[in-house]
Design an enzyme around this catalytic site. Structure first.
Site, PDB file in Angstrom:
ATOM      1  N   GLN A 182       0.938  -1.306   0.044  1.00 36.87           N
ATOM      2  CA  GLN A 182      -0.109   0.099   0.172  1.00 36.87           C
ATOM      3  C   GLN A 182       0.694   1.525   0.044  1.00 36.87           C
ATOM      4  O   GLN A 182       0.458   2.134  -0.863  1.00 36.87           O
ATOM      5  CB  GLN A 182      -1.112  -0.055   1.349  1.00 36.87           C
ATOM      6  CG  GLN A 182      -2.072   1.251   1.193  1.00 36.87           C
ATOM      7  CD  GLN A 182      -2.894   1.007   2.683  1.00 36.87           C
ATOM      8  OE1 GLN A 182      -2.428   1.346   3.508  1.00 36.87           O
ATOM      9  NE2 GLN A 182      -4.125   0.432   2.505  1.00 36.87           N
ATOM     10  N   GLU A 183       1.966   1.188   0.690  1.00 29.34           N
ATOM     11  CA  GLU A 183       2.763   2.448   0.904  1.00 29.34           C
ATOM     12  C   GLU A 183       3.646   2.456  -0.259  1.00 29.34           C
ATOM     13  O   GLU A 183       3.783   3.581  -0.916  1.00 29.34           O
ATOM     14  CB  GLU A 183       3.703   2.411   2.128  1.00 29.34           C
ATOM     15  CG  GLU A 183       2.984   2.446   3.522  1.00 29.34           C
ATOM     16  CD  GLU A 183       2.768   0.904   3.929  1.00 29.34           C
ATOM     17  OE1 GLU A 183       2.174   0.072   3.283  1.00 29.34           O
ATOM     18  OE2 GLU A 183       2.491   0.584   5.228  1.00 29.34           O
TER      19      GLU A 183
END
Length: 435
Positions: A357-358
């Site tokens: 996600q990051e």
């Protein structure tokens, strides 16, 4: 008989005469009236004409007076120019001559003062001050105002710190700890705290007493997934920055992380995107690893990652978490400035685990390591720690407020019996009643 006839005729004659006289008089009167009516009409016509003429004259005079201010007539200058000399008792005095005489007298006085100052007697006397004592005191008391160009004013970038939170037992500890760190950072700093699902009284009180400039935002997403709630909270902060076009350095500061105040000062050096190493507890006893960039100066040459330890984790293009990077907030609402596609929206997506996600969020901001600045110099300091010390469940009162008395673990003995038991000598066993 004849006499009566004569009398009657006389009466008839007199009556006719009277009638004729009356008729003639009436005719004369009528003739006078007819003769006077044209004279009167003529006089009335003349009076009306005179009245109209007077009204016309007054009207023209009024118009002339009304338009008088629009003419540029300077009477005073004409009077001064024409009468250059003012009359006195015995003739006229020329003003120019008087002014010339006054100037000559002033020059003579000044020359005399200069001659007096140049004399040797004045050189032996103490120097005369250039201003009076009260003037000198006033000048000394007045602070000197420096020039704007000479002022050494350091302009600091705005720090936009985004923190997501929910009401739970450890919230007060985490938010107060982070607030104390942010309070030591030099302004300007804006703390965006995003809460789910509503604004709680506990969070509002913590922010109000923190002493940090903050904005309390709400994410109202109807879900029970912790991952989706965190994504909604971070995107709420991103939409707020886009809407208000906040210009500064943005960082997602998780409340569970431990920060040094130095990392926030290092963020102000970022031009586009910056990253730094973070110490992470891996879950293994006494095992801590570093995750983040490896730098030579401020240039990123490699990455430290926990992927070798956690074999199940996916391969990430940029192995760094939300607490390990910051970026210029104008990249969210001004893509043309950074040569990015205008329709490329930068948000956090809910898909992806194990740090994907990051990494996918960072890929929206930068394309390669040359666009990333390593912080601090050579990335040789750890300024953020990620220790998951939060227990799963805690039984505590809401908001840590003790409005009601808790159940006593050790009851207190009755006052009189305890005093008697403590003060008297022990001659045997004593039974003490306990409440």
């Amino acid at each position: 008989m004849h006499s009566e006839i004569l009398i009657l005729e006389c009466r008839r004659n007199t009556g006719g005469i009277q009638r004729d006289g009356l008729k003639s008089a009436w005719a004369a009167i009528l003739s006078q009236r007819h003769t006077r009516s044209p004279e009167r009409s003529k006089s009335r016509g003349l009076s009306c004409k005179r009245l109209a003429f007077h009204l016309f004259v007054c009207f023209m005079v009024g118009i002339f007076i009304g338009f008088m201010p629009f003419f540029s007539v300077d009477v005073s200058q004409k009077i001064v120019s024409e009468n250059g000399r003012l009359p006195f008792d015995e003739g006229a005095v020329d003003r120019g001559m008087v002014d010339g005489k006054v100037k000559e007298l002033e020059t003579i006085v000044v020359e005399k003062e200069v001659d007096i100052i140049d004399e040797s007697e004045v050189e032996e006397s103490p120097p005369v001050p250039a201003m009076l004592d009260d003037e000198a005191d006033f000048v000394e008391s007045a602070p000197a105002i420096p020039d704007i160009n000479d002022l050494d004013i350091t302009v600091r970038k705005l720090l936009i710190i985004v923190t997501i939170t929910t009401v739970r037992p450890q919230q007060a500890y985490y938010l107060n700890r982070l607030a104390h760190v942010l309070k030591t950072v030099q302004s300007p700093l804006l703390w965006l705290v995003v809460e789910w699902p509503d604004q709680s009284f506990q969070t509002a009180e913590i922010l109000r007493s923190s002493g940090v400039m903050y904005r309390h935002l709400i994410c109202r997403k109807n879900t029970t997934s912790v991952r989706k709630i965190a994504v909604c909270q971070r995107n709420t902060a991103i939409y707020h920055i886009k809407k208000h076009r906040l210009d500064g350095i943005m960082h997602f500061a998780d409340e569970e992380r431990s920060y040094m105040s130095d990392v926030f000062e290092e963020m102000r050096k970022i031009r586009r995107f910056g990253a730094w190493p973070v110490a992470i507890h891996t879950g293994i006893k006494y095992r801590v690893v570093l995750e983040g960039p490896i730098c030579k100066g401020n240039r990123v040459t490699g990455w430290n990652t926990i992927q070798n330890i956690q074999k199940k984790s996916a391969v990430r293009r940029f192995p760094v978490g939300f607490s390990g990077f910051a970026f210029n907030s104008t990249m969210l609402w001004d893509p043309e400035r950074w040569n990015r596609p205008p329709m490329d929206s930068v948000i956090v997506h809910s898909g992806g685990r194990g740090g994907l996600q990051e990494s996918r969020f960072i890929e929206k901001l930068v394309k390669h390591e040359r666009q990333i600045e390593g912080l601090p110099e050579d990335c040789n300091r750890v300024m953020v720690w990620n220790f998951n010390l939060e227990p799963p469940l805690l039984n505590v009162p809401p908001g840590w407020s003790l409005h009601k008395n808790l159940d006593a673990v050790i009851p207190v003995a009755m006052r009189l019996l305890s005093d008697a038991f403590l003060n008297k000598p022990h001659t045997g066993l004593h039974e003490v009643a306990v409440v």
